[in-house]
Design an enzyme around this catalytic site. Structure first.
Site, short mmCIF file in Angstrom:
data_model
loop_
_atom_site.label_atom_id
_atom_site.label_comp_id
_atom_site.label_asym_id
_atom_site.label_seq_id
_atom_site.Cartn_x
_atom_site.Cartn_y
_atom_site.Cartn_z
N SER A 102 0.84 -1.19 0.00
CA SER A 102 0.00 0.00 0.00
C SER A 102 0.88 1.25 0.00
O SER A 102 1.67 1.44 -0.93
CB SER A 102 -0.97 -0.05 1.19
OG SER A 102 -2.01 0.88 1.03
N ASP A 247 -8.68 -6.34 -4.26
CA ASP A 247 -8.25 -5.15 -3.51
C ASP A 247 -9.26 -4.02 -3.73
O ASP A 247 -9.42 -3.53 -4.84
CB ASP A 247 -6.87 -4.72 -4.00
CG ASP A 247 -6.29 -3.55 -3.21
OD1 ASP A 247 -7.02 -2.95 -2.39
OD2 ASP A 247 -5.12 -3.22 -3.43
N HIS A 275 -7.08 -6.29 0.32
CA HIS A 275 -6.09 -5.35 0.84
C HIS A 275 -5.76 -5.74 2.28
O HIS A 275 -5.94 -4.96 3.23
CB HIS A 275 -6.64 -3.92 0.79
CG HIS A 275 -5.59 -2.85 0.78
ND1 HIS A 275 -5.00 -2.38 -0.37
CD2 HIS A 275 -5.00 -2.16 1.79
CE1 HIS A 275 -4.12 -1.45 -0.08
NE2 HIS A 275 -4.10 -1.30 1.23
#
Length: 297
Positions: A102, A247, A275
């Site tokens: 991320s 995600d 995620h």
């Protein structure tokens, strides 16, 4: 496993390493407002078994690293990337395999541009290319507006769950419930969600920090200028991009866009991955990373 504090400018960063110090170093960089212990030790053990000395650390304003009033001591996402270099210095590592998740993937891209001499390989996962206006896209998603670049926005349903971070913290049990609900939303719908597993993860995070309050300062950090996206074509570090098929923050084809922006980059899509880092994804994720790092050992 050894803990140590390293100095980066005027802040101290908590860190620890795992494995044989003679093995090639692999630095794990976590996402925004998340401490290093968000990397599950169960996942780290797979990377260690694969022949790496693994280092994880707390970003400033998370975990056991230095907290400071952001209004008096502002910083940028680029400063957070420099912190990663300080962690390598503090552990006596000249060059490392870098794995970023991320925002950690954003930092990895900055490292490959500004500190390429410190990287052996780069793996970025669940992230977007530097030229993508992620902050703006989150705002557009909340308003039901399209992106400016044709790539998908984050899922507004997940953003609504993340917005609950601003609610006052009542007690440990309710805070754990909120965090588990957040991970449920981030994990996607393909893999069975084990609430007890993520509760254990978050109990570690809370105990490590010694606080129920979730960090938030990184949302104020100055983003990397979007114009730097054009520089990605100059990256020479062998790069692997991992896309989570589920995600909700950086959905496909963000990973493809990033991989196409970096010469020679490879894309691996894990179709069931959201995620998050549930145990069900640890082995295939570790396999993909280790195949990449061993290829360029």
């Amino acid at each position: 496993m050894a803990e140590r504090k390293v100095v980066s400018g005027e802040v101290e960063l908590w860190s620890e390493d795992f494995g044989d110090p003679r093995d090639p170093a692999l630095l794990l960089i976590m996402g925004a407002n998340a401490s290093g212990v968000t990397w599950p030790e169960e996942f780290i053990s797979l990377l260690v078994a694969g022949g790496h000395r693994v280092i994880r650390y707390d970003h400033r304003d998370t975990g056991r690293s230095t907290y400071r009033d952001f209004t008096r001591y502002p910083y940028s996402v680029t400063d957070l990337a420099r912190d990663a270099v300080s962690v390598l210095d503090g552990h006596g590592v000249q060059r490392a395999h870098v794995v970023g998740l991320s925002m950690g993937g954003t930092l990895g891209q900055v490292l490959a541009l500004d500190h390429r001499e410190r990287l052996l390989t780069l793996t970025v996962m669940l992230t977007a290319a530097l030229g993508v206006d992620f902050v703006g896209n989150m705002e557009r998603a909340s308003k039901g507006q399209p992106t400016l670049d044709g790539l998908p926005t984050p899922d507004p349903r997940v953003l609504a769950v993340l917005a609950r971070r601003s609610e006052p913290v009542r007690d440990r049990a309710s805070e754990l419930d909120r965090r588990v609900a957040e991970w449920r939303a981030l994990s996607g719908d393909k893999l069975p969600f084990d609430a007890s597993e993520f509760r254990r993860y978050e109990e570690r995070v809370i105990d490590h920090a010694g606080s129920l309050v979730q960090p938030s300062a990184h949302a104020l950090a100055t983003p990397v200028p979007l114009v730097r996206g054009a520089e990605l074509r100059g990256i020479t570090t062998p790069t692997l991009v991992i896309q989570g098929g589920q995600d909700p923050l950086n959905p496909p084809p963000h990973g493809l866009h990033l991989a196409q922006s970096i010469p020679g980059a490879r894309l691996v899509e894990l179709p069931n991955m959201g995620h998050a880092l549930p145990s069900a994804i640890h082995q295939p994720l570790a396999d993909a990373i280790l195949e990449h790092t061993h290829r360029f050992a």
